[in-house]
Design an enzyme around this catalytic site. Structure first.
Site, PDB file in Angstrom:
ATOM      1  N   GLU A  55     -55.455  74.561  14.661  1.00 14.79           N
ATOM      2  CA  GLU A  55     -55.641  72.983  15.050  1.00 14.79           C
ATOM      3  C   GLU A  55     -55.104  72.419  14.198  1.00 14.79           C
ATOM      4  OE1 GLU A  55     -56.753  69.514  17.022  1.00 14.79           O
ATOM      5  OE2 GLU A  55     -56.875  70.175  15.519  1.00 14.79           O
ATOM      6  N   ASP A  56     -55.402  72.631  13.234  1.00 13.13           N
ATOM      7  CA  ASP A  56     -54.920  71.433  12.657  1.00 13.13           C
ATOM      8  C   ASP A  56     -54.408  71.963  11.591  1.00 13.13           C
ATOM      9  OD1 ASP A  56     -54.619  68.715  11.504  1.00 13.13           O
ATOM     10  OD2 ASP A  56     -56.051  68.143  11.038  1.00 13.13           O
ATOM     11  N   HIS A 116     -62.562  71.472  13.326  1.00 15.55           N
ATOM     12  CA  HIS A 116     -61.305  70.274  14.017  1.00 15.55           C
ATOM     13  C   HIS A 116     -60.306  69.927  13.116  1.00 15.55           C
ATOM     14  CE1 HIS A 116     -60.682  68.075  17.904  1.00 15.55           C
ATOM     15  NE2 HIS A 116     -59.954  68.774  17.277  1.00 15.55           N
ATOM     16  N   ILE A 118     -58.640  68.488  10.124  1.00 19.19           N
ATOM     17  CA  ILE A 118     -59.079  67.777   8.566  1.00 19.19           C
ATOM     18  C   ILE A 118     -58.235  66.864   7.696  1.00 19.19           C
ATOM     19  CG2 ILE A 118     -59.651  70.355   8.672  1.00 19.19           C
ATOM     20  CD1 ILE A 118     -56.631  71.379   7.761  1.00 19.19           C
ATOM     21  N   ASN A 169     -62.104  63.643  16.835  1.00 18.67           N
ATOM     22  CA  ASN A 169     -61.066  64.526  16.974  1.00 18.67           C
ATOM     23  C   ASN A 169     -60.452  64.377  15.161  1.00 18.67           C
ATOM     24  OD1 ASN A 169     -58.051  64.873  17.199  1.00 18.67           O
ATOM     25  ND2 ASN A 169     -59.220  65.438  19.511  1.00 18.67           N
ATOM     26  N   ASP A 170     -59.859  63.475  15.128  1.00 22.56           N
ATOM     27  CA  ASP A 170     -59.442  63.416  13.505  1.00 22.56           C
ATOM     28  C   ASP A 170     -59.600  62.587  12.738  1.00 22.56           C
ATOM     29  OD1 ASP A 170     -57.189  64.833  12.088  1.00 22.56           O
ATOM     30  OD2 ASP A 170     -55.536  64.097  12.830  1.00 22.56           O
ATOM     31  N   ASN A 225     -56.254  60.739  19.209  1.00 18.42           N
ATOM     32  CA  ASN A 225     -56.578  62.417  19.098  1.00 18.42           C
ATOM     33  C   ASN A 225     -55.816  62.129  17.788  1.00 18.42           C
ATOM     34  OD1 ASN A 225     -55.496  65.090  18.435  1.00 18.42           O
ATOM     35  ND2 ASN A 225     -55.588  65.261  20.788  1.00 18.42           N
ATOM     36  N   ASN A 271     -51.994  66.406  16.855  1.00 17.23           N
ATOM     37  CA  ASN A 271     -52.584  66.172  15.203  1.00 17.23           C
ATOM     38  C   ASN A 271     -50.486  65.247  14.815  1.00 17.23           C
ATOM     39  OD1 ASN A 271     -55.104  66.549  14.780  1.00 17.23           O
ATOM     40  ND2 ASN A 271     -54.157  68.582  14.820  1.00 17.23           N
TER      41      ASN A 271
END
EC number: 3.1.1.2
Length: 357
Positions: A55-56, A116, A118, A169-170, A225, A271
């Site tokens: 995801e990241d 999630h 990073i 989320n981030d 996000n 991202n």
């Protein structure tokens, strides 16, 4: 009296029908439903060991990349494995880069690890590398802080929780225990959250965390996000998914953020990564949000990677760097450039290693 009751019932039914019709059209418009999928392929291959999403991804200046994998049971996103998530490291200077699973040591429940967003912070005083990871055990939101011990170990230092960090989320790290974080929704339950979307209530925000204080530093965002920082540390970038734009904030003394402008991107972007050398902003995006949430293997969600050049200028340039209809890559969430190469991660699918030349 009976006639009046019938009139009221009919009016109520008509009003509800009109509201739900409006809601359906509004959500389809925000989700970019049925948008034509632009296709632009690169010379790529799948990264080994990544089967359920990365995801990241973020990369250090020396070419060392970190990947968060296995995000599941998060909001309404598809997931195909309920196994605990994992962290990987990848050396982009190696002739054949291969993700290596990081061993995690310390007081952290790995059975519920669900990574999630990073971020990495390098302490210039002693070159220590700190990895910050958003974690969702049992659908909660917390931030784990690790120290990276060369060459494949993470030592868990701290778990951060706070009422203001309710739907993280981030994150972007700005110190050994300091970061900015995005909250991507106001309500956890689907029904009231959908209502905020339909009514265009911009209740998402950016929160600054330090051991000394925690506070909101930016609000009025429809759906916050991805978040990242410019190479000179002066600007913070936030992806507002449902408004299809990237918001730019100036970072002032005292970790205050002042809104500068928004750049339209025309996609649902996830991202944000920033090229260490050029300052170009790269985003992993979703062409059609309805395909992403419904997930039909016969009509899979596509992937788009865009680049924003000169984002601070009066005329930023947005270009499509990669586009696929979902048959090569589904649900792109991040894109990381490094010396002519590009890593592309996804929420729940695979990851690509591509050449930009």
């Amino acid at each position: 009296m009976a006639a009046l009751k019938k009139v009221l019932i009919a009016a109520t039914v008509a009003a509800l029908a009109a509201f739900f019709g409006h809601a359906f059209l509004k959500i389809n418009r925000l989700s970019l439903a049925s948008r034509e999928m632009p296709v632009k392929h690169l010379k790529c291959h799948y990264l080994p060991n990544i089967e359920y999403g990365a995801e990241d991804i973020t990369v250090l200046r020396d070419g060392l990349a970190f990947l968060s994998t296995g995000l599941h049971d998060y909001l309404e996103m598809p997931s195909f494995s309920n196994e605990p998530g994992k962290m990987y490291v990848l050396d982009l200077l190696h002739p054949k880069p291969t993700p290596v699973e990081l061993e995690i040591k310390g007081e952290l429940d790995l059975s519920s690890f669900n990574p999630h967003g990073i971020s990495v912070y390098t302490d210039e005083a002693d070159d220590s590398i700190y990895l910050f990871v958003v974690n969702h055990p049992q659908r909660k939101s917390q931030v784990e802080i690790f120290r990276f011990v060369w060459e494949n170990t993470l030592v868990h230092l701290k778990t951060v929780t706070h009422p203001l960090l309710h739907s993280v989320n981030d994150i972007v790290a700005v110190g050994p225990e300091h970061f900015y974080a995005t909250n991507d929704r106001y309500f956890h339950n689907a029904a009231p959250q959908v209502l905020t979307v339909v009514l265009s209530l911009p209740w998402c925000n950016v929160v600054y965390y330090s051991p000394e204080e925690v506070r909101e530093v930016a609000g009025g965002i429809q759906s916050a996000n991805g978040i990242n920082i410019s190479p000179d540390k002066r600007y913070i970038y936030v992806s507002d998914v449902l408004d299809h734009e990237v918001d730019v904030f100036e970072r002032l003394d005292g970790e205050q953020l002042v809104y500068v402008k928004s750049v339209a991107v025309g996609r649902l972007c996830n991202n944000i990564e920033v090229d260490h050398v050029t300052g170009d902003v790269w985003l992993g995006c979703h062409p059609d949000g309805t395909k992403l949430s419904k997930f039909d293997p016969e009509e899979p969600p596509g992937s788009e990677i865009i680049k924003i050049k000169s984002i601070i200028s009066d005329q930023p340039v947005v270009t499509l760097e990669y586009g696929d209809d979902g048959h090569e890559l589904m649900g792109s969430s991040v894109a990381v450039p490094y010396e002519g190469k590009l890593l592309i991660g996804t929420i729940f699918h695979k990851a690509l290693y591509c050449s930009l030349k």
